[in-house]
Write a protein that holds these residues in place. Structure first.
Motif, PDB file in Angstrom:
ATOM      1  N   CYS A  17      -6.085  14.380   6.393  1.00 10.74           N
ATOM      2  CA  CYS A  17      -5.470  15.206   7.427  1.00 10.74           C
ATOM      3  C   CYS A  17      -6.551  15.733   8.363  1.00 10.74           C
ATOM      4  O   CYS A  17      -7.365  16.580   7.957  1.00 10.74           O
ATOM      5  CB  CYS A  17      -4.721  16.372   6.789  1.00 10.74           C
ATOM      6  N   LEU A  56       1.750  12.645   2.756  1.00  8.43           N
ATOM      7  CA  LEU A  56       0.971  11.457   3.088  1.00  8.43           C
ATOM      8  C   LEU A  56      -0.302  11.406   2.266  1.00  8.43           C
ATOM      9  O   LEU A  56      -0.898  12.440   1.947  1.00  8.43           O
ATOM     10  CB  LEU A  56       0.615  11.458   4.578  1.00  8.43           C
ATOM     11  N   GLU A 116      -3.001   9.770   3.397  1.00  3.01           N
ATOM     12  CA  GLU A 116      -4.124   9.703   4.325  1.00  3.01           C
ATOM     13  C   GLU A 116      -4.761  11.074   4.488  1.00  3.01           C
ATOM     14  O   GLU A 116      -4.141  12.104   4.215  1.00  3.01           O
ATOM     15  CB  GLU A 116      -3.649   9.188   5.685  1.00  3.01           C
ATOM     16  N   SER A 122     -11.896  16.501   8.379  1.00  2.34           N
ATOM     17  CA  SER A 122     -10.565  16.324   7.793  1.00  2.34           C
ATOM     18  C   SER A 122     -10.545  16.853   6.366  1.00  2.34           C
ATOM     19  O   SER A 122     -11.594  17.104   5.764  1.00  2.34           O
ATOM     20  CB  SER A 122     -10.155  14.839   7.799  1.00  2.34           C
ATOM     21  N   GLN A 176       3.880   0.474   8.082  1.00  2.00           N
ATOM     22  CA  GLN A 176       4.438   1.791   7.743  1.00  2.00           C
ATOM     23  C   GLN A 176       5.573   2.150   8.699  1.00  2.00           C
ATOM     24  O   GLN A 176       5.595   1.702   9.846  1.00  2.00           O
ATOM     25  CB  GLN A 176       3.339   2.871   7.839  1.00  2.00           C
ATOM     26  N   GLN A 188       0.847  -1.183   0.000  1.00  2.00           N
ATOM     27  CA  GLN A 188       0.000   0.000   0.000  1.00  2.00           C
ATOM     28  C   GLN A 188       0.887   1.239   0.000  1.00  2.00           C
ATOM     29  O   GLN A 188       1.800   1.350   0.821  1.00  2.00           O
ATOM     30  CB  GLN A 188      -0.901   0.014   1.239  1.00  2.00           C
ATOM     31  N   GLN A 194      -8.789  15.872   2.523  1.00  2.00           N
ATOM     32  CA  GLN A 194      -8.147  14.818   1.752  1.00  2.00           C
ATOM     33  C   GLN A 194      -7.563  15.406   0.475  1.00  2.00           C
ATOM     34  O   GLN A 194      -8.284  16.041  -0.303  1.00  2.00           O
ATOM     35  CB  GLN A 194      -9.156  13.716   1.392  1.00  2.00           C
ATOM     36  N   ARG A 207       3.549  13.974   9.872  1.00  2.00           N
ATOM     37  CA  ARG A 207       2.402  14.475  10.636  1.00  2.00           C
ATOM     38  C   ARG A 207       2.769  15.687  11.484  1.00  2.00           C
ATOM     39  O   ARG A 207       2.020  16.077  12.362  1.00  2.00           O
ATOM     40  CB  ARG A 207       1.843  13.354  11.514  1.00  2.00           C
ATOM     41  N   TYR A 225       1.556   4.778   1.097  1.00  2.00           N
ATOM     42  CA  TYR A 225       1.021   5.650   2.136  1.00  2.00           C
ATOM     43  C   TYR A 225       1.666   7.029   2.143  1.00  2.00           C
ATOM     44  O   TYR A 225       1.198   7.941   2.817  1.00  2.00           O
ATOM     45  CB  TYR A 225       1.158   4.995   3.521  1.00  2.00           C
ATOM     46  N   GLU A 226       2.757   7.177   1.409  1.00  2.00           N
ATOM     47  CA  GLU A 226       3.341   8.499   1.191  1.00  2.00           C
ATOM     48  C   GLU A 226       4.007   8.505  -0.167  1.00  2.00           C
ATOM     49  O   GLU A 226       3.989   7.506  -0.880  1.00  2.00           O
ATOM     50  CB  GLU A 226       4.295   8.891   2.324  1.00  2.00           C
TER      51      GLU A 226
END
Length: 386
Positions: A328, A324, A326, A363, A251, A238, A365, A260, A240-241
């Motif tokens: 935020c 990233l 994901e 959040s 990760q 996967q 995205q 982060r 992820y960044e």
């Protein structure tokens, strides 16, 4: 209100057997034996000074992760790495699930070395493979061959570590799309829990900058990325960044803390650090760069210390966070910058209108469009008239 985030530690080991022509890190080719006893002593003194300077010596904040990078940290013996880790833990508590990563060069691997590092506390190894093709490795100035890279991965798996990573590059001099896919297939076959797969870039102050090699053109680079992404996804990795791929749950926790906008102390030659305080300050540090000056303690290790202003914080936060994939959380922005959401109302509104971001309630995205125009997106947080 600024809430101090998780705290990590970066440890820099500056020596390599030889300097690679693409490398712009603070690394120095070995001319004599490494003064490892003196250097470990200096690292522990450097840490003690930081803990006192930033009011962390009371143990109120535990270490979330440690990353020992370089240079080539695996040039340091396992007993001295063990002394370093024991000395760190004596000064600041470790979290229950602390991740301790050490970088290693396949050319320095000896039988049982990874096992010895695991026994003294290292639980994750990052192996700088870069390629599995001997001609490409030679062109990159690497001192190992394909066989050593494969053996290093096997030793890492046998050592019983929590995880290991393979560093692999693409976009290499005279590399075809099939060359790049062959490297990636070989890496996947070794079944690492984590793969860092990133494109070679030519940086100033490197040999490749002064004597540029012939690199793949943009069309080939795009084909490499697209085909490689499919290969990795089919193998269960996967993304992820930007350049980080892992098996589910594997990760790199240290890198996640960076992206982060977490905190990290930096000890060792040229190491960078960032520390947040409940009173709203965010401090960045840089240590003395050259090993001679660092070991002489001429400036008590610290070379630069700066405060991150309120005006700089939105850009710094998102420059890291948008690496990233994901979402935020909006609350992360408030807690880690100490600023209100009103401070970024205009650039966020502009980014939503451009469809660079999606608002998911609590959040944001980043979208595919946002990734393609990441520089424009980030620029919005330093420009006033968006």
């Amino acid at each position: 209100m600024l809430v101090p985030p998780p705290l990590s530690l970066y440890v820099h080991i500056p020596w390599c057997v030889q300097k690679c022509p693409y490398c712009d890190f603070n690394s120095h080719a070995l001319k004599h034996d490494i003064p490892e006893l003196d250097y470990i002593d200096a690292l522990l003194e450097d840490l003690a000074i930081d803990l006192d300077r930033y009011q962390l010596a009371d143990g109120s904040r535990a270490l979330h992760s440690i990353f020992i990078g370089g240079g080539t940290p695996s040039l340091i013996s396992a007993p001295e790495i063990g002394r370093l880790l024991a000395g760190i833990e004596a000064k600041i508590p470790f979290s229950d699930k602390i991740e301790i990563t050490m970088e290693a060069n396949p050319g320095t691997v000896e039988a049982g070395r990874f096992q010895a590092y695991r026994e003294v506390g290292v639980n994750r190894i990052s192996i700088g493979v870069q390629s599995f093709q001997d001609d490409k490795l030679k062109r990159l100035g690497r001192i190992h061959g394909k066989g050593e890279a494969v053996r290093a991965a096997a030793l890492a798996e046998e050592a019983g570590l929590n995880s290991f990573n393979l560093d692999l590059m693409h976009g290499l001099p005279d590399q075809s799309v099939e060359d790049a896919m062959s490297d990636l297939r070989q890496a996947i076959a070794l079944n690492p829990p984590h793969l860092s797969w990133y494109q070679l870039t030519i940086e100033p102050n490197t040999l490749f900058y002064s004597k540029p090699p012939t690199l793949p053109d943009d069309d080939d680079l795009w084909d490499i990325f697209e085909q490689g992404h499919v290969l990795l996804a089919e193998a269960g990795y996967q993304q992820y960044e930007i350049s980080g791929y892992s098996k589910p749950g594997m990760q790199c926790q240290h890198n996640l803390n960076y992206w982060r906008f977490g905190d990290y102390l930096g000890i060792g030659c040229g190491a960078h650090g960032k520390v947040s305080f409940a009173d709203g300050r965010i401090t960045r540090t840089v240590k003395v760069k050259h090993p001679r000056g660092y070991l002489n303690r001429q400036k008590a290790y610290l070379d630069q210390e700066t405060q991150v202003s309120d005006e700089e914080r939105p850009f710094e936060f998102f420059m890291n966070r948008f690496r990233l994939l994901e979402a935020c959380p909006k609350q992360d922005y408030v807690e880690r910058t100490g600023l209100s959401l009103d401070s970024i109302r205009q650039p966020i509104s502009w980014a939503l209108d451009k469809q660079y971001l999606l608002d998911q309630g609590d959040s944001w995205q980043i979208t595919e469009q946002g990734k393609l125009f990441l520089n424009d997106l980030l620029a919005a947080f330093v420009e006033e008239d968006k």
